[in-house]
Write a protein that holds these residues in place. Structure first.
Motif, short mmCIF file in Angstrom:
data_model
loop_
_atom_site.label_atom_id
_atom_site.label_comp_id
_atom_site.label_asym_id
_atom_site.label_seq_id
_atom_site.Cartn_x
_atom_site.Cartn_y
_atom_site.Cartn_z
N GLU A 122 0.78 -1.32 0.16
CA GLU A 122 0.15 -0.19 0.13
C GLU A 122 1.14 0.95 0.13
OE1 GLU A 122 -4.68 -0.99 1.94
OE2 GLU A 122 -2.88 -0.72 3.33
N ASN A 123 2.40 1.33 0.49
CA ASN A 123 2.87 2.28 0.87
C ASN A 123 3.56 2.95 -0.46
OD1 ASN A 123 4.48 3.63 3.11
ND2 ASN A 123 3.50 2.19 3.69
N ILE A 124 3.00 1.63 -1.96
CA ILE A 124 3.75 2.41 -3.17
C ILE A 124 2.58 2.32 -4.01
CG2 ILE A 124 4.71 1.31 -5.46
CD1 ILE A 124 6.56 -0.34 -3.19
N TRP A 125 1.50 1.55 -3.39
CA TRP A 125 -0.20 1.59 -4.52
C TRP A 125 -0.71 2.89 -3.67
CZ3 TRP A 125 -4.77 1.48 -2.02
CH2 TRP A 125 -6.14 2.07 -2.60
N ILE A 126 -0.69 3.55 -3.40
CA ILE A 126 -0.67 5.31 -2.61
C ILE A 126 -0.50 5.90 -3.54
CG2 ILE A 126 -1.81 4.35 -0.81
CD1 ILE A 126 0.66 5.87 0.95
N GLY A 127 1.04 6.00 -4.35
CA GLY A 127 1.31 7.26 -5.25
C GLY A 127 -0.45 7.04 -6.77
N ASP A 128 -0.71 6.34 -6.69
CA ASP A 128 -2.03 6.05 -7.51
C ASP A 128 -2.72 5.58 -7.35
OD1 ASP A 128 -2.73 6.51 -9.84
OD2 ASP A 128 -1.31 5.89 -11.61
N ILE A 129 -3.46 6.04 -6.73
CA ILE A 129 -4.87 4.76 -6.28
C ILE A 129 -6.21 4.62 -7.03
CG2 ILE A 129 -4.46 6.11 -3.69
CD1 ILE A 129 -6.75 7.67 -4.33
N GLU A 130 -6.28 5.49 -8.70
CA GLU A 130 -6.79 5.09 -9.42
C GLU A 130 -6.44 3.42 -9.61
OE1 GLU A 130 -7.30 7.99 -12.11
OE2 GLU A 130 -8.40 9.65 -10.08
N GLN A 131 -5.60 3.27 -9.82
CA GLN A 131 -4.78 1.65 -10.45
C GLN A 131 -5.12 0.73 -9.25
OE1 GLN A 131 -1.34 1.40 -12.55
NE2 GLN A 131 0.28 3.75 -11.91
N GLN A 165 13.72 6.14 2.02
CA GLN A 165 13.26 7.19 0.75
C GLN A 165 13.42 5.12 0.00
OE1 GLN A 165 16.95 9.12 0.48
NE2 GLN A 165 15.47 11.03 0.03
N LYS A 166 13.81 4.82 -0.03
CA LYS A 166 13.50 3.45 -1.35
C LYS A 166 12.21 3.65 -2.26
CE LYS A 166 17.69 1.48 -1.28
NZ LYS A 166 19.20 0.56 -0.96
N VAL A 167 11.22 3.01 -0.83
CA VAL A 167 9.75 3.17 -0.65
C VAL A 167 8.99 4.79 -1.20
CG1 VAL A 167 7.71 2.72 0.31
CG2 VAL A 167 9.86 1.67 0.93
N ALA A 168 9.53 5.51 -0.79
CA ALA A 168 9.29 6.75 -0.99
C ALA A 168 9.20 6.75 -2.94
CB ALA A 168 9.49 7.96 -0.63
#
Length: 612
Positions: free
Chosen positions: A453-462, A509-512
């Motif tokens: 989820e930490n990565i997915w919330i970068g584009d929650i429409e996907q 930072q890598k996750v961000a």
């Protein structure tokens, strides 16, 4: 310098607040509110019926005692008692149901108001967060809003219930003496006035001490939050901050106790008036009974009616004073809700140009933060061509991050414009435009969610497609970190919740960065993207950086010249202005500010290398 952006506080009129609160509560819990109102009518009528039955019981007993066969009157007395039992049970059931409906209504409204606060917090412009008075307004709204609307409705409910009961009592008392009715009303007024003046004094106190309340809350947060735990111990800040917290809380407590003492003394005086009126009237009623003007049942009924009447009037006047108090405090909530964002979609927004074909231009852009004493950026002109990588370089406070905030339309320029293919950003829907940008700010957020989820919330429409999430993590170097976690991508991050795993700052930072790569955007903005990465991780990231961009434009902000020198064009900022621009090689040949900073950093590394 830009002034503060919050409008002055305006206390709404009582009827405006009542109507607004009623609409709010009704919209959230119409069924429970309607049920509550029905129960109000029932609980208003039943006490009058019980009062009249008491008279009938006493008169029946008195008549039986005066007759030749006292026992002969018992069936009638017993019937009245049965009716009284039914009324008492009905009243008890109605009260229990009223508690249920009030509790359900309160929970629904509290959650609903929290949702409204969240929605408004998201909707307001970022510039509000630059204004200290905004935090005072937000704090007061958070403190008062969850329960004040329900209190207003409950206050009106109590006024209705007591009003119905008072009407019945008034009819009874007026049949005896209109003078007694006036005494009844006059005796209850002082207590209501006390409540009214106390409400005003408390409102002023809370308004004047909001910042002190927030400062106390700040020290509490520093002492208990994990983000400060290391420094609090390292610098032995605990005793200092504990003392400051206690001082703030002591001052606040003293102020509130002073108000409470005033209210207690005033309440005592007003209650003395009520007691005097009550027993003076009782003496008059008793005298009338001894004179044979009324029966013993009337004596009991009138005394109880007078007692109840004073209670009902006090309750009504107190409820009115409470509504006045709620009106004062809800003003804070409505002031917050009435904040209008300046950055909104136009009525007919322009379509955002197709990805990979977006030329961005800053045209004579000037901007200063609210309350600022100088321009954050001024006279900025630059262009970003499709697929181009540019970099901003400069000292702290030179305006680099401000240019990014303007590009994201978190703010609008005070003058000048930012355009995409010649179209001003202000002509786009800001939500639609922001979809075109992936940003990793230097103060990136640690989300205490799962790694996926930490990565997915970068584009929650996907969709939460594991393969696409893993691909983004691979590109940033986060995949190797996540694979080592106990449950891989399902592992909760941070220590806030059970089973959570904390990462190092470089791993966060890598996750961000993975979040930015996951977003289907046309522009990637990296603000100090490798500040927490080790040299090997930084080298891995930028070795194939252009391949990772897949033809997208990129903006880099960094103090590390090893990061920015691969950019197509570098802009050097100083005090909000662009002083140099060109490629790495061109700027070195210019022998200006960039060349000086580069050589200073290079010499530092050379000295370190020679020392080793």
């Amino acid at each position: 310098m830009r002034s503060t952006i919050l409008p002055p506080l305006k206390v709404s009129t009582l009827h405006q607040t009542l109507l607004r609160a009623l609409r709010l509560v009704w919209s959230m819990a119409p069924g429970w509110t309607a049920a509550n109102m029905l129960l109000v009518v029932i609980m208003g009528v039943l006490p009058i019926a019980a009062l009249y039955l008491t008279k009938l019981i006493v008169d029946s007993v008195t008549a039986g005692l005066a007759g030749p066969d006292p026992a002969a009157g018992f069936p009638q007395v017993f019937f009245f008692i049965l009716v009284a039992v039914v009324i008492a049970l009905s009243l008890a059931i109605a009260r229990s149901l009223s508690e249920l409906t009030s509790e359900a209504q309160s929970m629904i409204v509290t959650d609903g108001v929290s949702d409204i606060l969240h929605a408004q917090s998201i909707a307001v412009d970022l510039e509000y967060y630059e204004d200290t008075s905004y935090y005072d307004t937000l704090h007061r709204a958070q403190q008062e809003a969850p329960y004040r609307p329900t209190r207003i409705v409950n206050g009106l409910v109590q006024i209705g219930q007591n009003g119905i009961s008072l009407l019945g009592v008034a009819v009874l008392i007026l049949t005896f003496s209109w003078v007694i009715a006036l005494i009844l009303l006059a005796a209850a007024i002082p207590a209501a006035l006390v409540r009214y003046y106390y409400a005003r004094a408390r409102f002023r106190f809370e308004q004047e001490n909001t910042e002190s309340e927030r400062q106390a809350g700040y020290y509490h947060w520093v002492l208990t939050d994990s983000s400060h735990a290391k420094e609090v111990r390292l610098f032995n800040l605990g005793p200092l901050f504990r003392e400051r917290f206690k001082n703030f809380r002591t001052d606040l407590r003293k102020g509130r106790l002073k108000l409470a003492r005033y209210r207690t003394l005033s309440d005592s005086a007003s209650q003395a008036i009520v007691v005097t009126a009550l027993f003076g009237t009782f003496a008059f009623i008793a005298y009338s009974t001894l004179q044979g003007m009324i029966t013993v049942g009337d004596l009991v009924m009138y005394f109880l009616a007078f007692q109840l009447g004073i209670g009902f009037i006090q309750a009504i006047l107190n409820s009115l004073a409470g509504l006045y108090e709620d009106n004062l405090f809800l003003t804070n909530f409505y002031q917050f809700l009435d904040l209008e964002p300046k950055i909104q979609a136009p009525e007919n927004p322009a379509l955002v140009p197709e990805p990979r074909d977006q030329k961005i231009e800053y045209r004579d852009v000037r901007f200063s933060y609210p309350g600022g004493t100088k321009d954050a950026v001024s006279g900025v002109n630059l262009a970003i061509n499709p697929g181009e990588v540019i970099a901003f370089v400069g000292e702290n406070g030179s305006g680099k991050t401000t240019l990014i905030k303007l590009l994201c339309r978190l703010y609008d320029p005070d003058s000048g414009s930012i355009t995409v293919n010649g179209i001003d950003l202000r002509r786009f829907d800001p939500v639609a435009w922001r979809k075109e940008i992936s940003v990793v700010f230097q103060d990136y957020v640690h989300y205490y969610l799962s790694a996926a989820e930490n990565i997915w919330i970068g584009d929650i429409e996907q969709d939460q497609d594991p393969a696409i999430i893993a691909k983004a993590a691979n590109r940033s170097g986060a995949d190797a970190v996540i694979q080592k976690l106990p449950e891989g991508y399902k592992t909760n991050m941070g220590h806030w919740f059970s089973g959570g795993q904390e990462l190092s700052e470089g791993e966060w930072q890598k996750v961000a960065l993975a979040r930015a790569f996951f977003r289907d955007s046309n522009i990637v903005v990296l603000d100090e993207p490798t500040s927490s990465l080790d040299p090997l991780a930084e080298a891995d990231l930028f070795r194939n950086f252009r391949d990772l961009l897949e033809g997208r434009s990129a903006i880099l902000i960094s103090h590390r010249f090893s990061t920015v020198q691969m950019a197509d064009r570098i802009y050097v900022l100083d005090k909000g202005r662009i002083t140099e621009a060109g490629s790495h090689e061109e700027l070195l040949k210019l022998k200006g500010r960039y060349a000086h900073l580069f050589r200073t950093q290079a010499e530092h590394y050379q000295v370190k290398h020679s020392e080793n």
